[in-house]
Design a protein around this motif. Sequence first.
Motif, PDB file in Angstrom:
ATOM      1  N   ILE A 159      37.214  61.471-129.667  1.00  0.00           N
ATOM      2  CA  ILE A 159      37.390  62.917-129.482  1.00  0.00           C
ATOM      3  C   ILE A 159      36.145  63.699-129.900  1.00  0.00           C
ATOM      4  O   ILE A 159      36.120  64.923-129.794  1.00  0.00           O
ATOM      5  CB  ILE A 159      38.637  63.463-130.233  1.00  0.00           C
TER       6      ILE A 159
ATOM      7  N   VAL B 293      41.857  68.179-127.034  1.00  0.00           N
ATOM      8  CA  VAL B 293      42.054  67.052-126.131  1.00  0.00           C
ATOM      9  C   VAL B 293      43.254  67.333-125.223  1.00  0.00           C
ATOM     10  O   VAL B 293      44.229  67.948-125.657  1.00  0.00           O
ATOM     11  CB  VAL B 293      42.254  65.760-126.962  1.00  0.00           C
ATOM     12  N   ALA B 294      43.190  66.886-123.950  1.00  0.00           N
ATOM     13  CA  ALA B 294      44.290  67.086-122.998  1.00  0.00           C
ATOM     14  C   ALA B 294      45.526  66.299-123.444  1.00  0.00           C
ATOM     15  O   ALA B 294      45.408  65.337-124.202  1.00  0.00           O
ATOM     16  CB  ALA B 294      43.844  66.668-121.601  1.00  0.00           C
ATOM     17  N   PRO B 295      46.733  66.710-122.984  1.00  0.00           N
ATOM     18  CA  PRO B 295      47.973  66.108-123.511  1.00  0.00           C
ATOM     19  C   PRO B 295      48.066  64.584-123.411  1.00  0.00           C
ATOM     20  O   PRO B 295      48.398  63.918-124.392  1.00  0.00           O
ATOM     21  CB  PRO B 295      49.055  66.796-122.681  1.00  0.00           C
ATOM     22  N   VAL B 296      47.793  64.015-122.230  1.00  0.00           N
ATOM     23  CA  VAL B 296      47.954  62.560-122.095  1.00  0.00           C
ATOM     24  C   VAL B 296      46.972  61.810-123.011  1.00  0.00           C
ATOM     25  O   VAL B 296      47.374  60.889-123.733  1.00  0.00           O
ATOM     26  CB  VAL B 296      47.847  62.109-120.620  1.00  0.00           C
ATOM     27  N   PRO B 297      45.677  62.170-123.010  1.00  0.00           N
ATOM     28  CA  PRO B 297      44.781  61.510-123.964  1.00  0.00           C
ATOM     29  C   PRO B 297      45.166  61.776-125.425  1.00  0.00           C
ATOM     30  O   PRO B 297      44.984  60.893-126.276  1.00  0.00           O
ATOM     31  CB  PRO B 297      43.404  62.105-123.662  1.00  0.00           C
TER      32      PRO B 297
ATOM     33  N   ALA C 265      47.568  59.290-126.262  1.00  0.00           N
ATOM     34  CA  ALA C 265      46.897  57.994-126.437  1.00  0.00           C
ATOM     35  C   ALA C 265      46.204  57.914-127.799  1.00  0.00           C
ATOM     36  O   ALA C 265      46.169  56.856-128.434  1.00  0.00           O
ATOM     37  CB  ALA C 265      45.896  57.768-125.313  1.00  0.00           C
ATOM     38  N   MET C 266      45.636  59.033-128.253  1.00  0.00           N
ATOM     39  CA  MET C 266      44.936  59.040-129.543  1.00  0.00           C
ATOM     40  C   MET C 266      45.913  58.753-130.686  1.00  0.00           C
ATOM     41  O   MET C 266      45.570  58.074-131.656  1.00  0.00           O
ATOM     42  CB  MET C 266      44.269  60.389-129.806  1.00  0.00           C
TER      43      MET C 266
ATOM     44  N   LEU D 226      46.577  55.016-130.582  1.00  0.00           N
ATOM     45  CA  LEU D 226      45.383  54.296-131.056  1.00  0.00           C
ATOM     46  C   LEU D 226      45.223  54.397-132.565  1.00  0.00           C
ATOM     47  O   LEU D 226      44.911  53.411-133.245  1.00  0.00           O
ATOM     48  CB  LEU D 226      44.129  54.887-130.431  1.00  0.00           C
TER      49      LEU D 226
ATOM     50  N   PHE E   9      49.036  49.305-122.280  1.00  0.00           N
ATOM     51  CA  PHE E   9      47.916  49.219-123.222  1.00  0.00           C
ATOM     52  C   PHE E   9      46.755  48.442-122.604  1.00  0.00           C
ATOM     53  O   PHE E   9      45.596  48.868-122.660  1.00  0.00           O
ATOM     54  CB  PHE E   9      48.389  48.544-124.518  1.00  0.00           C
TER      55      PHE E   9
ATOM     56  N   VAL F  48      33.401  61.526-123.964  1.00  0.00           N
ATOM     57  CA  VAL F  48      34.111  60.405-123.338  1.00  0.00           C
ATOM     58  C   VAL F  48      34.897  60.918-122.129  1.00  0.00           C
ATOM     59  O   VAL F  48      35.643  61.892-122.231  1.00  0.00           O
ATOM     60  CB  VAL F  48      35.028  59.713-124.363  1.00  0.00           C
TER      61      VAL F  48
ATOM     62  N   TRP G  96      37.437  60.406-120.235  1.00  0.00           N
ATOM     63  CA  TRP G  96      38.874  60.546-119.953  1.00  0.00           C
ATOM     64  C   TRP G  96      39.582  61.421-120.979  1.00  0.00           C
ATOM     65  O   TRP G  96      40.806  61.567-120.914  1.00  0.00           O
ATOM     66  CB  TRP G  96      39.538  59.174-119.892  1.00  0.00           C
ATOM     67  N   VAL G  97      38.831  62.005-121.916  1.00  0.00           N
ATOM     68  CA  VAL G  97      39.466  62.696-123.037  1.00  0.00           C
ATOM     69  C   VAL G  97      39.895  64.121-122.684  1.00  0.00           C
ATOM     70  O   VAL G  97      40.842  64.648-123.253  1.00  0.00           O
ATOM     71  CB  VAL G  97      38.534  62.665-124.269  1.00  0.00           C
ATOM     72  N   HIS G  98      39.204  64.750-121.731  1.00  0.00           N
ATOM     73  CA  HIS G  98      39.537  66.140-121.444  1.00  0.00           C
ATOM     74  C   HIS G  98      40.235  66.326-120.108  1.00  0.00           C
ATOM     75  O   HIS G  98      40.208  67.410-119.510  1.00  0.00           O
ATOM     76  CB  HIS G  98      38.278  67.004-121.552  1.00  0.00           C
ATOM     77  N   THR G  99      40.865  65.267-119.649  1.00  0.00           N
ATOM     78  CA  THR G  99      41.612  65.321-118.394  1.00  0.00           C
ATOM     79  C   THR G  99      42.799  64.376-118.506  1.00  0.00           C
ATOM     80  O   THR G  99      42.744  63.399-119.233  1.00  0.00           O
ATOM     81  CB  THR G  99      40.712  64.894-117.208  1.00  0.00           C
ATOM     82  N   ASN G 100      43.886  64.677-117.816  1.00  0.00           N
ATOM     83  CA  ASN G 100      45.047  63.788-117.863  1.00  0.00           C
ATOM     84  C   ASN G 100      44.999  62.698-116.802  1.00  0.00           C
ATOM     85  O   ASN G 100      45.634  61.649-116.945  1.00  0.00           O
ATOM     86  CB  ASN G 100      46.334  64.599-117.671  1.00  0.00           C
TER      87      ASN G 100
ATOM     88  N   LEU H 138      43.960  58.558-117.387  1.00  0.00           N
ATOM     89  CA  LEU H 138      44.947  57.698-118.026  1.00  0.00           C
ATOM     90  C   LEU H 138      46.175  57.528-117.143  1.00  0.00           C
ATOM     91  O   LEU H 138      46.791  56.456-117.113  1.00  0.00           O
ATOM     92  CB  LEU H 138      45.356  58.255-119.397  1.00  0.00           C
ATOM     93  N   LEU H 139      46.528  58.587-116.404  1.00  0.00           N
ATOM     94  CA  LEU H 139      47.689  58.468-115.512  1.00  0.00           C
ATOM     95  C   LEU H 139      47.446  57.418-114.433  1.00  0.00           C
ATOM     96  O   LEU H 139      48.364  56.686-114.062  1.00  0.00           O
ATOM     97  CB  LEU H 139      48.033  59.835-114.899  1.00  0.00           C
TER      98      LEU H 139
END
Lengths: 209, 209, 209
Positions: free
Chosen positions: B62, B122-126, B129-130, B133, C45, C66, C68-72, C75-76
């Motif tokens: 992040i 950070v966006a909701p899905v990541p 994930a955080m 993790l 995972f 990184v 993928w951190v600021h977008t959903n 990961l989707l």
Amino acid sequence: MTPDLPTPTLPQALVLLDYFGIAVFAVSGALLAAEKRQTLVTFIFFAVATGVGGGTLRDLLIGAPVFWVHTNGTLLICIVAALSVWVVRRGRLDGRALLWFDALGLGAYATYGAAKAVAFGVAPVPAFAMGVLTACAGGIIRDVLAGQPSILMRPELYVTAAALSAGLFVGLALVGMAPWAAALVAALSGFALRGAAIGRGWSLPAYRG
Amino acid sequence: MTPDLPTPTLPQALVLLDYFGIAVFAVSGALLAAEKRQTLVTFIFFAVATGVGGGTLRDLLIGAPVFWVHTNGTLLICIVAALSVWVVRRGRLDGRALLWFDALGLGAYATYGAAKAVAFGVAPVPAFAMGVLTACAGGIIRDVLAGQPSILMRPELYVTAAALSAGLFVGLALVGMAPWAAALVAALSGFALRGAAIGRGWSLPAYRG
Amino acid sequence: MTPDLPTPTLPQALVLLDYFGIAVFAVSGALLAAEKRQTLVTFIFFAVATGVGGGTLRDLLIGAPVFWVHTNGTLLICIVAALSVWVVRRGRLDGRALLWFDALGLGAYATYGAAKAVAFGVAPVPAFAMGVLTACAGGIIRDVLAGQPSILMRPELYVTAAALSAGLFVGLALVGMAPWAAALVAALSGFALRGAAIGRGWSLPAYRG
């Protein structure tokens, strides 16, 4: 994240030892690839991962730019190391000599790692940890990639020698010793302890529950 | 990279649980070192890697300063945890009690990880994930270092409990619940699910191709 | 640490190939979870770790946020890939087809990784290394998590094909070719070399000490 600090002004001799450490660890990565009968591409991958792995982790953790990203030289050292191991028949490499080179690299790298962390404003205990990581993480990554038990799991004095160098540097710097003198004492002490482990078989007692 | 955001203002209770989680995970790292009959240096290495591994990965991802680098306390907690396991005979540690402490740490750590990610934009899905993790990566690193199959490969509800905590926190924060309330619900739910797995042997179905 | 550079303006086709590469690698992670008879949570995972692992390491090393951190969405994609593998019976997935998709992903991902590094001002040799890492690190992480020998240890032309794509892109960019043309040549060449390895069993010679 990256403080606007100057990069650490370590004694020039230590900077040379830094390159020496990278080369020695790169050779140790390539030697493991040779032992596992790998291809030249894997030799290079192992040499790079082992040579720069520890310092990379340190730089990421302390928020410094990763040391090999803005220069070509560091990776070229690792590639040349891999090619050398590929070309030279392994029987001709004196395993004992390599152990001693590695000991020198270990002390220097642990000291350099701690010194760079201190220069970036890291607190004493984490700076000590950075020294240990810088010296040991490359070898751990090498062993994990090859799927073999890591150096961590052996009782010999390896991580301990790195801890001695890193701890001495941080301690001596805290009590006000000049960086170059602290670096010299720290690097030589770690080298001596690792040397005793090699020469006399010193090891730590294992846990008996 | 590091946005000029305040660090998350989580309820004080959760910050305490954060330290609690670090200590519990550090103990679990040292216990694995004991099981593998390692030296004291390896105990400390495992305790540190397990205790701070998940949060370190979260902070790197992040773009936050790594949480243990500018303070001595966090690593000292891990070192004390390692020394404690070394000194106390392992037979005297109630393995069952540790499982329950670990469950508490898991829920708190997953919640704290998701909350810190949300606070850093950070966006909701990541962010979800955080949380997962933060709670699980330390244990995975511990298992990889020791060369044993990771917690990921077992069917018991472990990662799933972390996912419940992280998902609930992010979901409840999205619908506007106060952070302290969302954190409480999320941490307790993950703890309860992990507790059911421990107490009743709940597990997920495995894939049958 | 993050230079105030625009993110790389790569040809739109390559950006699409980037998403294609993420999906392909996510599927390969989920397929390994299926082979190991894991739960749905482990499927996800593995899909995430394999799909975004290489690009994550690249972004950390070059000091980029990184990806993928600021977008959903990213990961989707991985989660949908994992669910698809779970639902579709594995016998119905043509392993051979997947190998060819993976080859396409490998060439595109190695090219994209090198191009992003060049756009962030990374020196040529490290930019080449970033391309290789972007394409290969996800698969290495997947294999280490599952406790199996990594793709590195097999003699087939895999890392080499990634190295061809990354090296060609950096070399052609250095001599002044337009980025979109260099990307096209690089991605197709790596795909072709990997294709030859799949179709004709090409491999590299292993070390004989």
